[in-house]
Motif scaffolding. Structure first.
Motif, PDB file in Angstrom:
ATOM      1  N   CYS A 201      35.876  36.323  28.530  1.00  0.00           N
ATOM      2  CA  CYS A 201      35.334  35.963  29.845  1.00  0.00           C
ATOM      3  C   CYS A 201      34.431  34.751  29.686  1.00  0.00           C
ATOM      4  O   CYS A 201      33.693  34.641  28.711  1.00  0.00           O
ATOM      5  CB  CYS A 201      34.545  37.141  30.422  1.00  0.00           C
ATOM      6  SG  CYS A 201      33.846  36.783  32.045  1.00  0.00           S
ATOM      7  N   ARG A 203      32.058  33.952  31.793  1.00  0.00           N
ATOM      8  CA  ARG A 203      30.733  34.213  32.362  1.00  0.00           C
ATOM      9  C   ARG A 203      29.854  34.872  31.310  1.00  0.00           C
ATOM     10  O   ARG A 203      30.315  35.233  30.238  1.00  0.00           O
ATOM     11  CB  ARG A 203      30.840  35.093  33.609  1.00  0.00           C
ATOM     12  CG  ARG A 203      31.672  34.481  34.702  1.00  0.00           C
ATOM     13  CD  ARG A 203      31.117  33.133  35.096  1.00  0.00           C
ATOM     14  NE  ARG A 203      31.963  32.464  36.053  1.00  0.00           N
ATOM     15  CZ  ARG A 203      31.657  32.305  37.335  1.00  0.00           C
ATOM     16  NH1 ARG A 203      30.512  32.755  37.790  1.00  0.00           N
ATOM     17  NH2 ARG A 203      32.484  31.690  38.149  1.00  0.00           N
ATOM     18  N   ASN A 204      28.610  35.079  31.702  1.00  0.00           N
ATOM     19  CA  ASN A 204      27.686  35.581  30.700  1.00  0.00           C
ATOM     20  C   ASN A 204      26.720  36.597  31.315  1.00  0.00           C
ATOM     21  O   ASN A 204      25.510  36.440  31.212  1.00  0.00           O
ATOM     22  CB  ASN A 204      26.929  34.367  30.126  1.00  0.00           C
ATOM     23  CG  ASN A 204      26.107  34.750  28.929  1.00  0.00           C
ATOM     24  OD1 ASN A 204      26.441  35.704  28.236  1.00  0.00           O
ATOM     25  ND2 ASN A 204      25.007  34.031  28.709  1.00  0.00           N
ATOM     26  N   CYS A 205      27.261  37.604  31.977  1.00  0.00           N
ATOM     27  CA  CYS A 205      26.392  38.599  32.614  1.00  0.00           C
ATOM     28  C   CYS A 205      25.596  39.321  31.510  1.00  0.00           C
ATOM     29  O   CYS A 205      26.175  39.720  30.493  1.00  0.00           O
ATOM     30  CB  CYS A 205      27.219  39.598  33.411  1.00  0.00           C
ATOM     31  SG  CYS A 205      28.201  38.795  34.693  1.00  0.00           S
ATOM     32  N   PHE A 207      24.320  42.224  31.129  1.00  0.00           N
ATOM     33  CA  PHE A 207      24.580  43.627  30.804  1.00  0.00           C
ATOM     34  C   PHE A 207      25.944  43.848  30.156  1.00  0.00           C
ATOM     35  O   PHE A 207      26.267  44.948  29.745  1.00  0.00           O
ATOM     36  CB  PHE A 207      24.503  44.484  32.084  1.00  0.00           C
ATOM     37  CG  PHE A 207      25.441  43.995  33.162  1.00  0.00           C
ATOM     38  CD1 PHE A 207      26.760  44.368  33.165  1.00  0.00           C
ATOM     39  CD2 PHE A 207      24.987  43.140  34.145  1.00  0.00           C
ATOM     40  CE1 PHE A 207      27.623  43.904  34.137  1.00  0.00           C
ATOM     41  CE2 PHE A 207      25.845  42.655  35.134  1.00  0.00           C
ATOM     42  CZ  PHE A 207      27.160  43.043  35.122  1.00  0.00           C
ATOM     43  N   CYS A 208      26.737  42.804  30.045  1.00  0.00           N
ATOM     44  CA  CYS A 208      28.142  42.978  29.659  1.00  0.00           C
ATOM     45  C   CYS A 208      28.353  42.694  28.174  1.00  0.00           C
ATOM     46  O   CYS A 208      27.733  41.792  27.619  1.00  0.00           O
ATOM     47  CB  CYS A 208      28.999  42.039  30.498  1.00  0.00           C
ATOM     48  SG  CYS A 208      30.753  42.226  30.196  1.00  0.00           S
ATOM     49  N   VAL A 210      31.510  42.137  27.007  1.00  0.00           N
ATOM     50  CA  VAL A 210      32.750  41.363  26.846  1.00  0.00           C
ATOM     51  C   VAL A 210      32.365  39.937  26.488  1.00  0.00           C
ATOM     52  O   VAL A 210      31.720  39.237  27.266  1.00  0.00           O
ATOM     53  CB  VAL A 210      33.588  41.368  28.158  1.00  0.00           C
ATOM     54  CG1 VAL A 210      34.810  40.479  28.019  1.00  0.00           C
ATOM     55  CG2 VAL A 210      33.996  42.781  28.516  1.00  0.00           C
ATOM     56  N   ASP A 243      39.356  41.300  33.563  1.00  0.00           N
ATOM     57  CA  ASP A 243      38.045  41.373  34.205  1.00  0.00           C
ATOM     58  C   ASP A 243      37.913  40.382  35.351  1.00  0.00           C
ATOM     59  O   ASP A 243      37.272  40.662  36.345  1.00  0.00           O
ATOM     60  CB  ASP A 243      36.944  41.121  33.169  1.00  0.00           C
ATOM     61  CG  ASP A 243      36.785  42.323  32.264  1.00  0.00           C
ATOM     62  OD1 ASP A 243      36.578  43.418  32.790  1.00  0.00           O
ATOM     63  OD2 ASP A 243      36.904  42.171  31.039  1.00  0.00           O
ATOM     64  N   ARG A 244      38.505  39.219  35.162  1.00  0.00           N
ATOM     65  CA  ARG A 244      38.441  38.206  36.226  1.00  0.00           C
ATOM     66  C   ARG A 244      39.827  37.577  36.358  1.00  0.00           C
ATOM     67  O   ARG A 244      40.192  36.722  35.559  1.00  0.00           O
ATOM     68  CB  ARG A 244      37.428  37.127  35.872  1.00  0.00           C
ATOM     69  CG  ARG A 244      35.991  37.596  35.839  1.00  0.00           C
ATOM     70  CD  ARG A 244      35.087  36.432  35.474  1.00  0.00           C
ATOM     71  NE  ARG A 244      35.185  35.387  36.470  1.00  0.00           N
ATOM     72  CZ  ARG A 244      35.445  34.105  36.182  1.00  0.00           C
ATOM     73  NH1 ARG A 244      35.621  33.708  34.969  1.00  0.00           N
ATOM     74  NH2 ARG A 244      35.513  33.205  37.150  1.00  0.00           N
ATOM     75  N   ARG A 274      35.938  38.681  40.910  1.00  0.00           N
ATOM     76  CA  ARG A 274      34.541  38.389  41.246  1.00  0.00           C
ATOM     77  C   ARG A 274      34.445  38.266  42.761  1.00  0.00           C
ATOM     78  O   ARG A 274      35.392  37.853  43.436  1.00  0.00           O
ATOM     79  CB  ARG A 274      34.107  37.058  40.612  1.00  0.00           C
ATOM     80  CG  ARG A 274      34.036  37.073  39.116  1.00  0.00           C
ATOM     81  CD  ARG A 274      32.649  37.236  38.592  1.00  0.00           C
ATOM     82  NE  ARG A 274      31.741  36.184  38.990  1.00  0.00           N
ATOM     83  CZ  ARG A 274      30.489  36.097  38.551  1.00  0.00           C
ATOM     84  NH1 ARG A 274      30.027  37.003  37.700  1.00  0.00           N
ATOM     85  NH2 ARG A 274      29.692  35.127  38.936  1.00  0.00           N
TER      86      ARG A 274
HETATM   87  S1  SF4 Z   1      33.627  40.485  32.259  1.00  0.00           S
HETATM   88 FE1  SF4 Z   1      32.698  40.613  34.304  1.00  0.00          FE
HETATM   89  S2  SF4 Z   1      30.683  41.545  33.946  1.00  0.00           S
HETATM   90 FE2  SF4 Z   1      31.446  40.782  31.928  1.00  0.00          FE
HETATM   91  S3  SF4 Z   1      30.596  38.716  31.705  1.00  0.00           S
HETATM   92 FE3  SF4 Z   1      32.639  38.511  32.649  1.00  0.00          FE
HETATM   93  S4  SF4 Z   1      32.213  38.478  34.876  1.00  0.00           S
HETATM   94 FE4  SF4 Z   1      30.366  39.284  33.876  1.00  0.00          FE
END
Ligand code: SF4
Length: 501
Positions: A201, A203-205, A207-208, A210, A243-244, A274
């Motif tokens: 992924c 992104r860099n949430c 709490f995640c 992945v 996931d996305r 998302r």
């Molecule tokens: S998989 Fe989803 S929750 Fe995890 S970083 Fe990517 S967008 Fe964020």
């Protein structure tokens, strides 16, 4: 024989009812790759979907009987969920005592290999497992050492954890993977087929867990997989686990277009996306034409300070608007929220728990969400959130709060701006507000007035509201069962008395 095991959930949870209609994709993909090796028979045992398997006195799959009937020389474990890790250790010890080689793979063991190597696991595989498992099985069959294989951890002769880094050749091209063979899953009834083509992924949430640069197989690859499952297993319902979806927009558009041309809307897809992908009209049109019915969206929170701490990448101001865009196309939205997200100094939240809960309630009401899931924040292993809470000394030690509890149903850290009790109880209260028992009467009423309502509002609107009430009543029954199941007072008291890390 190589047996791959998806370990049982430690206790009833909100995923239990759906888990016995599907099976996790990753283990089946790895098992499929292994099954192409000459000399190995391969099977998958999904302990969460195996009604007809032999059971022991506790109701779990009886591995002693399985092993007596068809002995495995190598057993693999899916370790994607921390809450199932104690079950992995229990089984690993059992199999190792019988001389079986034990292998583990998945996010949990990736981040903490040593922990499992000291509890019955011989080899931990890091990253994609398809190529590594083939190399491992070849080595084991030929009696060779596995010490030079990349992407594995094991204990060396001195009992120290050794991790081989590096890359596994050919593993990067996901288009080369064979069709995922769900026929390898024994004792299960699969109604919903998990499929996917995107890993990692961008992104860099916070709490995640992945991580990793996103990469994907083509849209054609996914289409071929669907076509093969429809033809060989009469599959009709699919859950795309990426996931996305929008990570590879072009490939997803290609896939949906091919599905629409071949099957129209006759298949049923659930996808994850998302929230801001709702701005992309072309994408929504393509999904609609291909039969996507449910979109699972991680809303996480309607509170800006929390979204900021999560590094979610948007604020609450557009959330209602984007939700409307999904609804305009008739998608059912399954919304996922996180309750009690711990603040950072830069985004300190000063409102009370009552106000916080009010904001959640108001947003859920205004957004007309079809189904909701509100879980407590989980400091997942490998996530930045866990590192932050560890540094703040707000995590409980594993003897007080074992991995079993890391499933979102339990408070897993010491909150600052609410009590432990509020962290534990409020999500259940919010869920009870949504999944209310009055929905039972609304189902009856809507069924009675169907002929008139159908003429006034049409099938789609009537069915949506009737189906949502059905889900709400089902949700109410599940929450009622869960409330009985969790004896939370003792649990919270134990945490209150515990020393933090
Ligand atoms: S998989 Fe989803 S929750 Fe995890 S970083 Fe990517 S967008 Fe964020």
């Amino acid at each position: 024989m190589f047996r791959l095991i998806v370990p049982a959930f430690p206790e009833l949870n909100i995923f239990s009812s759906v888990a016995n209609k599907m099976t996790a994709l990753g283990p089946v993909v790895v098992a499929t790759a292994a099954s192409k090796l000459w000399g190995w028979r391969v099977e998958v045992i999904d302990e969460n979907n195996c009604k007809s398997a032999p059971k022991d006195e506790n109701g779990f799959v009886d591995h002693r009987t399985l092993q007596a009937q068809s002995p495995a020389e190598v057993v693999g474990f899916y370790c994607g969920l921390s809450s199932t890790i104690p079950r992995v250790w229990e089984l690993a010890k059992f199999y190792r005592a019988m001389g079986v080689t034990t292998i583990a793979g998945g996010w949990h063991t990736h981040y903490a290999p040593e922990e499992s190597l000291n509890r019955g696991i011989d080899i931990v595989v890091h990253g994609d497992g398809e190529m590594v498992i083939r190399q491992l099985l070849n080595c084991i069959a030929e009696g060779k050492t596995i010490e030079n294989i990349a992407c594995v951890s094991f204990l060396d002769s001195e009992g120290k954890c050794r991790t081989n880094t590096g890359e596994v050749s050919d593993g990067a091209n996901l288009d080369l993977l064979p069709y995922t063979d769900f026929g390898l899953v024994r004792f299960s009834k699969i109604k919903i087929y998990q499929i996917g083509r995107i890993r990692g992924c961008s992104r860099n949430c916070e709490f995640c867990s992945v991580k990793g640069k996103p990469r994907w197989a083509s849209g054609q690859f996914l289409f071929d997989q669907v076509q093969w499952l429809v033809e060989t297993r009469k599959a009709r319902e699919f859950f795309i686990v990426d996931d996305r979806l929008e990570e590879d927009r072009k490939g997803s558009l290609f896939f949906f277009d091919k599905i629409a041309k071949k099957y129209g809307r006759s298949l049923d897809f659930t996808v994850q996306a998302r929230l801001e992908a709702g701005k992309d009209q072309e994408f929504l049109v393509a999904m609609k034409k291909a039969g996507v019915r449910v979109v699972c969206i991680g809303y996480e929170s309607p509170i800006d300070e929390e979204l900021q701490a999560m590094q979610k990448g948007y604020s609450s101001k557009d959330m209602l608007e984007w939700t409307k865009l999904y609804h305009r196309f008739g998608f059912l939205i399954h919304a996922m929220f996180i309750w009690g997200y711990p603040s950072k100094k830069v985004s300190e939240l000063s409102i009370s728990t009552k106000e916080r809960a009010k904001k959640f309630k108001k947003f859920i009401r205004q957004a007309h969400l079809d189904t909701v899931q509100i879980l407590r924040a989980i400091p997942l292993i490998g996530s930045e959130l866990r590192t932050r809470l560890e540094q703040d000394k707000r995590l409980f030690s594993l003897d007080v709060l074992p991995w079993e509890k890391y499933d979102g149903n339990y408070a897993c850290f010491q909150p600052k701006n609410m009590s432990l009790h509020e962290l534990q109880e409020t999500p259940t209260k919010l869920m009870r507000g949504f999944y209310d028992p009055m929905s039972f009467f609304r189902i009856a009423l809507k069924t009675l007035v169907f002929p008139i309502d159908y003429l006034v509002r049409g099938w789609d609107d009537w069915y949506r509201s009737w189906r949502n009430d059905l889900r709400k009543y089902g949700g109410y029954l599940i929450i009622k069962r869960l409330r009985k199941h969790y004896q939370q007072d003792d649990f919270i008291k134990k945490l209150e008395n515990a020393k933090h890390l």
